[in-house]
Enzyme design. Sequence first.
Site, PDB file in Angstrom:
ATOM      1  NE  ARG A   1      -4.103  -1.878   0.347  1.00 38.57           N
ATOM      2  CZ  ARG A   1      -4.152  -3.153  -0.039  1.00 38.57           C
ATOM      3  NH1 ARG A   1      -3.124  -3.699  -0.668  1.00 38.57           N
ATOM      4  NH2 ARG A   1      -5.232  -3.869   0.183  1.00 38.57           N
TER       5      ARG A   1
ATOM      6  CB  SER B   1      -8.409  -1.608   4.465  1.00 36.43           C
ATOM      7  OG  SER B   1      -8.801  -2.832   3.910  1.00 36.43           O
TER       8      SER B   1
ATOM      9  CD  GLU C   1      -5.261   0.779   2.551  1.00 37.34           C
ATOM     10  OE1 GLU C   1      -5.806   1.143   1.495  1.00 37.34           O
ATOM     11  OE2 GLU C   1      -5.441  -0.339   3.052  1.00 37.34           O
TER      12      GLU C   1
HETATM   13  N1  EPU Z   1     -10.979 -10.335  10.842  1.00 35.62           N
HETATM   14  C1  EPU Z   1     -11.625 -10.386  12.060  1.00 35.62           C
HETATM   15  N2  EPU Z   1     -12.506  -9.392  12.360  1.00 35.62           N
HETATM   16  C2  EPU Z   1     -12.773  -8.379  11.518  1.00 35.62           C
HETATM   17  C3  EPU Z   1     -12.109  -8.325  10.280  1.00 35.62           C
HETATM   18  C4  EPU Z   1     -11.200  -9.335   9.946  1.00 35.62           C
HETATM   19  O1  EPU Z   1     -11.424 -11.284  12.852  1.00 35.62           O
HETATM   20  O2  EPU Z   1     -13.570  -7.525  11.847  1.00 35.62           O
HETATM   21  C5  EPU Z   1     -10.059 -11.413  10.471  1.00 35.62           C
HETATM   22  C6  EPU Z   1     -10.688 -12.281   9.384  1.00 35.62           C
HETATM   23  O3  EPU Z   1     -11.456 -13.293   9.924  1.00 35.62           O
HETATM   24  C7  EPU Z   1      -9.495 -12.812   8.654  1.00 35.62           C
HETATM   25  C8  EPU Z   1      -8.448 -11.712   8.823  1.00 35.62           C
HETATM   26  O4  EPU Z   1      -8.897 -10.869   9.875  1.00 35.62           O
HETATM   27  O5  EPU Z   1      -9.010 -13.976   9.275  1.00 35.62           O
HETATM   28  C9  EPU Z   1      -8.175 -10.932   7.550  1.00 35.62           C
HETATM   29  O6  EPU Z   1      -9.392 -10.400   7.050  1.00 35.62           O
HETATM   30  P1  EPU Z   1      -9.719 -10.325   5.467  1.00 35.62           P
HETATM   31  O7  EPU Z   1      -9.413 -11.588   4.808  1.00 35.62           O
HETATM   32  O8  EPU Z   1     -11.073  -9.737   5.349  1.00 35.62           O
HETATM   33  O9  EPU Z   1      -8.654  -9.335   4.860  1.00 35.62           O
HETATM   34  P2  EPU Z   1      -8.006  -8.029   5.456  1.00 35.62           P
HETATM   35  O10 EPU Z   1      -6.618  -8.302   5.908  1.00 35.62           O
HETATM   36  O11 EPU Z   1      -8.924  -7.454   6.440  1.00 35.62           O
HETATM   37  C10 EPU Z   1      -6.932  -7.195   3.199  1.00 35.62           C
HETATM   38  C11 EPU Z   1      -6.861  -5.888   2.446  1.00 35.62           C
HETATM   39  C12 EPU Z   1      -8.148  -5.653   1.676  1.00 35.62           C
HETATM   40  C13 EPU Z   1      -8.321  -6.800   0.698  1.00 35.62           C
HETATM   41  C14 EPU Z   1      -8.363  -8.128   1.496  1.00 35.62           C
HETATM   42  C15 EPU Z   1      -8.374  -9.322   0.588  1.00 35.62           C
HETATM   43  C16 EPU Z   1      -5.399  -4.438   3.735  1.00 35.62           C
HETATM   44  C17 EPU Z   1      -5.301  -3.299   4.699  1.00 35.62           C
HETATM   45  N3  EPU Z   1      -6.636  -4.799   3.388  1.00 35.62           N
HETATM   46  O12 EPU Z   1      -7.971  -7.066   4.166  1.00 35.62           O
HETATM   47  O13 EPU Z   1      -8.003  -4.451   0.934  1.00 35.62           O
HETATM   48  O14 EPU Z   1      -9.510  -6.662  -0.050  1.00 35.62           O
HETATM   49  O15 EPU Z   1      -7.160  -8.245   2.305  1.00 35.62           O
HETATM   50  O16 EPU Z   1      -7.154  -9.453  -0.048  1.00 35.62           O
HETATM   51  O17 EPU Z   1      -4.379  -4.972   3.326  1.00 35.62           O
HETATM   52  C18 EPU Z   1      -8.440  -2.120   0.978  1.00 35.62           C
HETATM   53  O18 EPU Z   1      -7.233  -1.942   1.013  1.00 35.62           O
HETATM   54  O19 EPU Z   1      -9.251  -1.137   0.971  1.00 35.62           O
HETATM   55  C19 EPU Z   1      -8.972  -3.463   1.023  1.00 35.62           C
HETATM   56  C20 EPU Z   1     -10.271  -3.703   1.140  1.00 35.62           C
END
Ligand code: EPU
Length: 356
Positions: free
Chosen positions: A164, A250, A352
């Site tokens: 990012r 995010s 971000e």
């Molecule tokens: N989780 C929780 N509680 C929550 C949210 C997440 O326990 O409220 C846990 C989920 O269960 C999962 C883990 O955290 O085990 C990761 O969550 P998720 O797979 O939804 O992905 P993320 O790390 O939250 C990142 C990117 C997203 C992208 C997704 C999929 C960043 C900051 N965010 O989210 O990007 O779509 O992976 O690749 O790297 C964005 O940048 O705007 C964005 C949406």
Amino acid sequence: MVVEKNIPLQAFNTFRIVAKAHALARITHEQDVRDLLADPEWAAAPKFVLGGGSNIVLTGDVKPLVLKVEVPGLKVVGETAKAVIVEAGAGENWHDFVTWTLDQNLPGMENMALIPGTVGASPVQNVGAYGVELQDRFDSLDAIDLQTGQVFTLNAAQCAFGYRDSVFKHASSGEMDMHQPLGLKDRALILRVRFALPKVWKPVLGYADIERKMAEHGVAEPTPRQIYDWVCEVRRAKLPDPAVIGNAGSFFKNPTVTAEQCEDIIARDPKVVHYRLDNGSVKLAAGWLIDSCGWKGKSVGQAGVYEKQALVLVNRGAGVDGNGATGGEVMTLAKAIQTSVYERFGILLEPEPVVI
Ligand code: EPU
């Protein structure tokens, strides 16, 4: 070149925050930038480049001249031994561009379907989702120097992509060699981006959400179109649609910690969601950290933490015509989240979006 005065920005930022641009110019071609630079009223004025407005928090009216990027165009421009090169104007909608590549039978972008924003904004924060980042498909881009009006081209190394992050997020410093730029924030406007789409396509799987879809559908070798459809479904289920609930995706980056720090956290919170990286450090899920501090569904004024994904802050105010959250409320909520995650885990979450 028409410069509009006192323009409401609510429709131009996906958080739907109410704010005005003192002055705004729509850039559809590089000549528009040159015209501004030749105009004594605007030549030396501070400038702010606005793409799809999907990664910004407006904390007040914007005083610099807003350059709203509307450069159009989608085309195949060439090929190498391994890839087809496509070019998109910076003003094109990102998701429409991803859809267009699939319609041309040019797969490779499908994991990044439905990311909000424009093509021109995508290299700024090196967008990514479900195991693919922009830098994995990036060929080069053309940008225009906002001081000299000169157009220049950058390759991936010159863009200095990180998680990012890119050269466009870092402040510029005076005289600069545009072939080795140190920072281009507010200094350059991206005009066109070229992508290299592999001629031999391999699906990028391995992400839990995608694996689950494969199991559900009993598919072992998905097509690009299936991955595209699943990514859209997963995102629609988890992330709020900015057309309905204002948000900027995010709000925090996933933090990286050392293996020792991670062991320390696991000892206290065995369920912490973490991914070991090749370099020995560990990436933690910021959404999990925020969630486990009890923030899901909480609000400050009209700014809130999304019920289905704690990493996303939302504007609970009415739609495009309502007033809703202020940028101040969003930042107060963000700071309160940072404080509570820091007090519990000793980790300072980094926002971000760009705060203006
Ligand atoms: N989780 C929780 N509680 C929550 C949210 C997440 O326990 O409220 C846990 C989920 O269960 C999962 C883990 O955290 O085990 C990761 O969550 P998720 O797979 O939804 O992905 P993320 O790390 O939250 C990142 C990117 C997203 C992208 C997704 C999929 C960043 C900051 N965010 O989210 O990007 O779509 O992976 O690749 O790297 C964005 O940048 O705007 C964005 C949406």
